[in-house]
Design a protein around this motif. Structure first.
Motif, PDB file in Angstrom:
ATOM      1  N   GLN A   1     -16.600  78.403   0.884  1.00  0.00           N
ATOM      2  CA  GLN A   1     -16.623  79.110  -0.392  1.00  0.00           C
ATOM      3  C   GLN A   1     -17.574  80.299  -0.373  1.00  0.00           C
ATOM      4  O   GLN A   1     -17.473  81.182  -1.208  1.00  0.00           O
ATOM      5  N   ARG A   2     -18.506  80.343   0.568  1.00  0.00           N
ATOM      6  CA  ARG A   2     -19.471  81.440   0.661  1.00  0.00           C
ATOM      7  C   ARG A   2     -18.887  82.684   1.301  1.00  0.00           C
ATOM      8  O   ARG A   2     -19.481  83.742   1.259  1.00  0.00           O
ATOM      9  N   ILE A   3     -17.753  82.548   1.944  1.00  0.00           N
ATOM     10  CA  ILE A   3     -17.176  83.688   2.668  1.00  0.00           C
ATOM     11  C   ILE A   3     -16.670  84.722   1.691  1.00  0.00           C
ATOM     12  O   ILE A   3     -16.138  84.501   0.691  1.00  0.00           O
TER      13      ILE A   3
ATOM     14  N   MET B   1     -15.020  62.964   7.467  1.00  0.00           N
ATOM     15  CA  MET B   1     -15.104  62.823   6.006  1.00  0.00           C
ATOM     16  C   MET B   1     -16.482  63.219   5.492  1.00  0.00           C
ATOM     17  O   MET B   1     -16.596  63.815   4.418  1.00  0.00           O
ATOM     18  N   GLN B   2     -17.526  62.904   6.243  1.00  0.00           N
ATOM     19  CA  GLN B   2     -18.872  63.286   5.809  1.00  0.00           C
ATOM     20  C   GLN B   2     -19.124  64.779   5.966  1.00  0.00           C
ATOM     21  O   GLN B   2     -19.975  65.331   5.281  1.00  0.00           O
ATOM     22  N   SER B   3     -18.399  65.439   6.846  1.00  0.00           N
ATOM     23  CA  SER B   3     -18.618  66.869   7.042  1.00  0.00           C
ATOM     24  C   SER B   3     -17.810  67.732   6.077  1.00  0.00           C
ATOM     25  O   SER B   3     -18.071  68.933   5.972  1.00  0.00           O
ATOM     26  N   LEU B   4     -16.850  67.147   5.375  1.00  0.00           N
ATOM     27  CA  LEU B   4     -16.015  67.931   4.475  1.00  0.00           C
ATOM     28  C   LEU B   4     -16.807  68.671   3.392  1.00  0.00           C
ATOM     29  O   LEU B   4     -16.540  69.853   3.149  1.00  0.00           O
ATOM     30  N   PRO B   5     -17.780  68.040   2.707  1.00  0.00           N
ATOM     31  CA  PRO B   5     -18.530  68.808   1.693  1.00  0.00           C
ATOM     32  C   PRO B   5     -19.242  70.029   2.269  1.00  0.00           C
ATOM     33  O   PRO B   5     -19.258  71.104   1.641  1.00  0.00           O
ATOM     34  N   PHE B   6     -19.820  69.893   3.454  1.00  0.00           N
ATOM     35  CA  PHE B   6     -20.485  71.028   4.094  1.00  0.00           C
ATOM     36  C   PHE B   6     -19.493  72.135   4.409  1.00  0.00           C
ATOM     37  O   PHE B   6     -19.743  73.314   4.131  1.00  0.00           O
ATOM     38  N   LEU B   7     -18.346  71.774   5.001  1.00  0.00           N
ATOM     39  CA  LEU B   7     -17.368  72.784   5.367  1.00  0.00           C
ATOM     40  C   LEU B   7     -16.781  73.468   4.135  1.00  0.00           C
ATOM     41  O   LEU B   7     -16.567  74.681   4.137  1.00  0.00           O
ATOM     42  N   ILE B   8     -16.539  72.710   3.072  1.00  0.00           N
ATOM     43  CA  ILE B   8     -16.019  73.307   1.845  1.00  0.00           C
ATOM     44  C   ILE B   8     -17.043  74.256   1.238  1.00  0.00           C
ATOM     45  O   ILE B   8     -16.705  75.366   0.812  1.00  0.00           O
ATOM     46  N   ARG B   9     -18.304  73.842   1.209  1.00  0.00           N
ATOM     47  CA  ARG B   9     -19.354  74.699   0.648  1.00  0.00           C
ATOM     48  C   ARG B   9     -19.510  75.978   1.467  1.00  0.00           C
ATOM     49  O   ARG B   9     -19.608  77.078   0.909  1.00  0.00           O
TER      50      ARG B   9
ATOM     51  N   MET C   1     -19.297  80.705  18.274  1.00  0.00           N
ATOM     52  CA  MET C   1     -19.343  82.161  18.237  1.00  0.00           C
ATOM     53  C   MET C   1     -19.684  82.696  16.847  1.00  0.00           C
ATOM     54  O   MET C   1     -19.905  83.889  16.690  1.00  0.00           O
ATOM     55  N   ARG C   2     -19.712  81.834  15.846  1.00  0.00           N
ATOM     56  CA  ARG C   2     -20.058  82.181  14.460  1.00  0.00           C
ATOM     57  C   ARG C   2     -19.168  83.278  13.897  1.00  0.00           C
ATOM     58  O   ARG C   2     -19.626  84.201  13.239  1.00  0.00           O
ATOM     59  N   ILE C   3     -17.893  83.143  14.142  1.00  0.00           N
ATOM     60  CA  ILE C   3     -16.920  84.064  13.561  1.00  0.00           C
ATOM     61  C   ILE C   3     -16.814  83.740  12.072  1.00  0.00           C
ATOM     62  O   ILE C   3     -16.931  82.584  11.668  1.00  0.00           O
ATOM     63  N   HIS C   4     -16.576  84.748  11.239  1.00  0.00           N
ATOM     64  CA  HIS C   4     -16.645  84.548   9.794  1.00  0.00           C
ATOM     65  C   HIS C   4     -15.605  83.570   9.264  1.00  0.00           C
ATOM     66  O   HIS C   4     -15.810  82.960   8.229  1.00  0.00           O
ATOM     67  N   TRP C   5     -14.504  83.358   9.960  1.00  0.00           N
ATOM     68  CA  TRP C   5     -13.499  82.404   9.493  1.00  0.00           C
ATOM     69  C   TRP C   5     -13.620  81.049  10.186  1.00  0.00           C
ATOM     70  O   TRP C   5     -12.717  80.215  10.100  1.00  0.00           O
ATOM     71  N   ALA C   6     -14.738  80.793  10.837  1.00  0.00           N
ATOM     72  CA  ALA C   6     -14.921  79.541  11.578  1.00  0.00           C
ATOM     73  C   ALA C   6     -14.888  78.321  10.662  1.00  0.00           C
ATOM     74  O   ALA C   6     -14.303  77.296  11.009  1.00  0.00           O
ATOM     75  N   PHE C   7     -15.512  78.415   9.495  1.00  0.00           N
ATOM     76  CA  PHE C   7     -15.543  77.259   8.606  1.00  0.00           C
ATOM     77  C   PHE C   7     -14.167  76.976   8.008  1.00  0.00           C
ATOM     78  O   PHE C   7     -13.798  75.820   7.814  1.00  0.00           O
ATOM     79  N   SER C   8     -13.402  78.021   7.748  1.00  0.00           N
ATOM     80  CA  SER C   8     -12.033  77.818   7.252  1.00  0.00           C
ATOM     81  C   SER C   8     -11.184  77.124   8.313  1.00  0.00           C
ATOM     82  O   SER C   8     -10.438  76.187   8.009  1.00  0.00           O
ATOM     83  N   PHE C   9     -11.300  77.574   9.553  1.00  0.00           N
ATOM     84  CA  PHE C   9     -10.522  76.965  10.629  1.00  0.00           C
ATOM     85  C   PHE C   9     -11.002  75.541  10.905  1.00  0.00           C
ATOM     86  O   PHE C   9     -10.195  74.657  11.200  1.00  0.00           O
ATOM     87  N   SER C  10     -12.305  75.299  10.795  1.00  0.00           N
ATOM     88  CA  SER C  10     -12.834  73.949  11.003  1.00  0.00           C
ATOM     89  C   SER C  10     -12.372  73.008   9.900  1.00  0.00           C
ATOM     90  O   SER C  10     -12.155  71.815  10.144  1.00  0.00           O
ATOM     91  N   LEU C  11     -12.211  73.528   8.698  1.00  0.00           N
ATOM     92  CA  LEU C  11     -11.674  72.717   7.604  1.00  0.00           C
ATOM     93  C   LEU C  11     -10.225  72.342   7.894  1.00  0.00           C
ATOM     94  O   LEU C  11      -9.810  71.194   7.667  1.00  0.00           O
ATOM     95  N   PHE C  12      -9.454  73.281   8.413  1.00  0.00           N
ATOM     96  CA  PHE C  12      -8.073  73.012   8.828  1.00  0.00           C
ATOM     97  C   PHE C  12      -8.043  71.964   9.940  1.00  0.00           C
ATOM     98  O   PHE C  12      -7.241  71.019   9.911  1.00  0.00           O
TER      99      PHE C  12
END
Length: 133
Positions: free
Chosen positions: A131-133, A120-128, A74-85
């Motif tokens: 940080q853009r939010i 583990m390989q997706s962590l750099p993408f999710l962190i980056r 759904m591309r909600i703005h907090w999706a990457f934060s929740f995916s990191l969790f």
């Protein structure tokens, strides 16, 4: 939402599918174990563990992973934060249960190792992206 290049869109799409697949796998397998295991065995204290807690945690992490996949879709703005969790929950669960899986069911350990490698390989993408939010 911010602009994503083609590489980021492909990673985003892959992670969406990954979280959905992992969520379905973990939820269905935990649900099946909860349904098919005898009640006495669920509460039996074996190897310093009570199986029902492991199955419930697997079910909950699977549901959280499913929710994370839908939120990314759904591309909600907090999706990457929740995916990191969610990634942190997946890492913790799979690392904690890897020994049991190697001992009892080696094919499950292969799936768990694949989940760990992908997360583990997706962590750099999710962190980056976080940080853009």
């Amino acid at each position: 939402m911010f602009y994503m290049n083609r590489k980021d869109r492909n990673i985003h799409f892959f992670l969406f599918l990954f979280f959905i697949a992992v969520g379905l796998y973990m939820s269905v397998s935990a649900g099946w174990e909860l349904i098919s295991t005898n009640q006495e065995e669920l509460f039996d204290f074996e190897n310093k563990d009570i199986p029902i807690f492991m199955y419930i945690s697997q079910l909950l992490i699977g549901l959280v992973s499913l929710f994370s996949g839908f939120v990314m879709w759904m591309r909600i703005h907090w999706a990457f934060s929740f995916s990191l969790f969610t990634s942190g929950l997946l890492i913790a669960y799979n690392l904690n249960n890897m020994g049991r899986a190697i001992y009892e069911n080696p094919t499950e350990a292969i799936i768990m190792a694949a989940i760990l490698v992908i997360v583990m390989q997706s962590l750099p993408f999710l962190i980056r992206q976080n940080q853009r939010i």
